[in-house]
Design an enzyme around this catalytic site. Structure first.
Site, PDB file in Angstrom:
ATOM      1  N   ARG A  20      42.979  57.120  50.463  1.00  0.00           N
ATOM      2  CA  ARG A  20      43.747  57.447  51.660  1.00  0.00           C
ATOM      3  C   ARG A  20      45.159  57.796  51.199  1.00  0.00           C
ATOM      4  O   ARG A  20      45.815  57.016  50.522  1.00  0.00           O
ATOM      5  CB  ARG A  20      43.794  56.244  52.596  1.00  0.00           C
ATOM      6  N   HIS A  36      47.476  58.751  61.156  1.00  0.00           N
ATOM      7  CA  HIS A  36      46.232  58.173  61.695  1.00  0.00           C
ATOM      8  C   HIS A  36      45.176  59.239  61.965  1.00  0.00           C
ATOM      9  O   HIS A  36      44.266  59.033  62.766  1.00  0.00           O
ATOM     10  CB  HIS A  36      46.471  57.422  63.037  1.00  0.00           C
ATOM     11  N   ARG A  55      57.660  48.267  64.315  1.00  0.00           N
ATOM     12  CA  ARG A  55      58.403  49.532  64.396  1.00  0.00           C
ATOM     13  C   ARG A  55      58.842  49.795  65.830  1.00  0.00           C
ATOM     14  O   ARG A  55      58.074  49.560  66.768  1.00  0.00           O
ATOM     15  CB  ARG A  55      57.537  50.692  63.920  1.00  0.00           C
ATOM     16  N   GLU A  62      37.625  54.145  59.358  1.00  0.00           N
ATOM     17  CA  GLU A  62      38.357  55.054  58.462  1.00  0.00           C
ATOM     18  C   GLU A  62      37.744  55.077  57.067  1.00  0.00           C
ATOM     19  O   GLU A  62      37.664  56.135  56.445  1.00  0.00           O
ATOM     20  CB  GLU A  62      39.827  54.619  58.398  1.00  0.00           C
ATOM     21  N   ASN A 120      43.013  52.315  49.563  1.00  0.00           N
ATOM     22  CA  ASN A 120      44.196  52.592  50.381  1.00  0.00           C
ATOM     23  C   ASN A 120      45.369  51.862  49.731  1.00  0.00           C
ATOM     24  O   ASN A 120      45.532  50.657  49.890  1.00  0.00           O
ATOM     25  CB  ASN A 120      43.927  52.070  51.804  1.00  0.00           C
TER      26      ASN A 120
END
Ligand code: ADP
Length: 394
Positions: free
Chosen positions: A87, A176, A237, A381, A10
């Site tokens: 990813r 996601h 965020r 994941e 990733n």
């Protein structure tokens, strides 16, 4: 046949997270992170059998970090690495599922950089470095956006002039996806429901957070949009704000685009509200000690999460369960409790004792009697990316 080994990577803008996944095994033989790439403090941290080694690599690039990592991974894999699963955050409308990486796929990912300038360049650097170092090693790209390509048009379109979508791809994409797909499949297995006839609300809560409505194994709506900034309040965020905020800040404070981008992506959310931290553990502790900013940040986080889940329920004909996952969703009884308290209108209630109890594994139910299911389901994941990669290796 001995199990095949997949290195899952990733790549962020200045980091590479990695895990070596052996087919059919949920423990990683090797995992870790290369971080602060490009800086004098660049370092490769490798965890193997519980111990961590820290290898300084001053000013190392993505390619240099991978050149160090790949032989280590091969060694840990017993000499043979069968593939690399990447990813990739943004696949635009081009990718509805994972795919084998070739020159055309690299070109398409590059063409999508405009949609994900902070994320896709890192992934490309990783892909190109592996191609150069081990050209024969099969590589697969697994996109965060792919699972959400089943959103109906009324869910993915913004109320903007048509040409912005047709000519510039401005629409909601969602992120996601690998996690929402993973936990909805796990929840269905846990409840012995067929995934192809099941309806889930999913809340992935980490540093980035999003909700998703999943019907019959397909994403029907999600809270993130064109970029991962839309939707919930997150670690740093802002999530949704009035779109006129940008104009307002530019006009009244003379703020530049870069200043506003930094505000919304790096200085807002839990960090901005609390004035203390983006980390939920720190905030929970501060709240317990009476810190007003931490208390407010957690309240806003949970209320907006509940509002988003209620909105997601519009995409489902019924609710078979609500899933909490991600670092916060899996580990914070407080966040689950405060959030579910706002969802009484949908019939949800928690068994607080079950909510507080800790437990690992595939997942567990924490709802009170008479409530629709509420499940804590660990996301995986890396394993999903490895499975997608294995499936494409044949
Ligand atoms: P990322 O999005 O970077 O993968 P994670 O899914 O690991 O992030 O989630 C990180 C968040 O999970 C942090 O805010 C962290 O404080 C929170 N978290 C981890 N463990 C706990 C815990 N026991 N209680 C509350 N929050 C936790």
């Amino acid at each position: 046949m001995s199990p095949r080994n997949i290195l899952v990577i990733n790549c962020g803008s200045s980091s590479i997270k990695f895990a070596l996944v052996a087919e059919g095994c949920s423990r990683f033989a090797l995992s870790g992170i290369a971080e602060r790439l490009g800086s004098p403090e660049a370092v490769l941290r490798v965890r193997e059998y519980g111990s961590e080694e820290c290898l300084p690599m001053p000013r190392a690039s993505h390619a240099q970090a991978l050149a160090r990592l790949l032989p280590l991974a091969r060694l840990a894999a017993g000499g043979e690495l069968h593939g690399v699963g990447h990813r990739v955050v943004h696949g635009g409308e081009h990718f509805t599922r994972a795919c084998r990486i070739d020159a055309q796929v690299v070109g398409t990912i590059r063409a999508t950089i405009g949609l994900a300038p902070l994320h896709n360049p890192g992934a490309l650097a990783g892909i190109e470095a592996v191609l150069e170092l081990f050209p024969a090693l099969p590589q697969v790209a697994v996109f965060d956006t792919a699972f959400h390509q089943t959103l109906p048009e009324h869910a993915y379109r913004y109320a903007l002039p048509d040409a912005l979508y047709r000519e510039h791809g401005i629409r909601r994409y969602g992120f996601h996806g690998t996690s929402h797909r993973c936990v909805s499949q796990r929840a269905a297995a846990l409840c012995e429901l067929p995934i192809e006839d099941s309806c889930w609300l999913s809340a992935h809560l980490g540093n980035g957070s999003s909700t998703c409505a999943i019907r019959d194994g397909r994403s029907r709506d999600t809270s993130m949009g064109l970029t991962p900034l839309e939707g919930l309040a997150m670690g740093t965020r802002s999530g949704d704000v009035d779109p006129n905020l940008h104009l307002h800040l530019a006009r009244t404070l003379d703020w530049s685009m870069e200043r506003i981008e930094r505000l919304l992506n790096h200085e807002s959310g839990l960090l901005g509200l609390s004035g203390l931290s983006n980390d939920m553990r720190t905030l929970e502790q501060a709240r317990a000690e009476g810190h007003p900013g931490a208390t407010l940040a957690i309240e806003v986080f949970c209320y907006r999460l509940a509002k988003s889940l209620a909105a997601m329920s519009c995409a489902l004909p019924r609710i078979d369960g609500l899933i909490f996952t991600g670092g916060i969703g899996e580990n914070s009884p407080l966040v689950r409790s405060l959030t579910v308290a706002h969802l009484r209108v949908l019939g949800f209630a928690l068994d607080e004792q079950a909510n507080e109890s800790r437990g690992k594994g595939l997942g567990r139910a924490i709802q009170a009697a008479g409530s629709p299911r509420v499940l804590v389901v660990p996301t995986a994941e890396e394993e999903m990316i490895a499975l997608d990669t294995l499936a494409l290796l044949g």
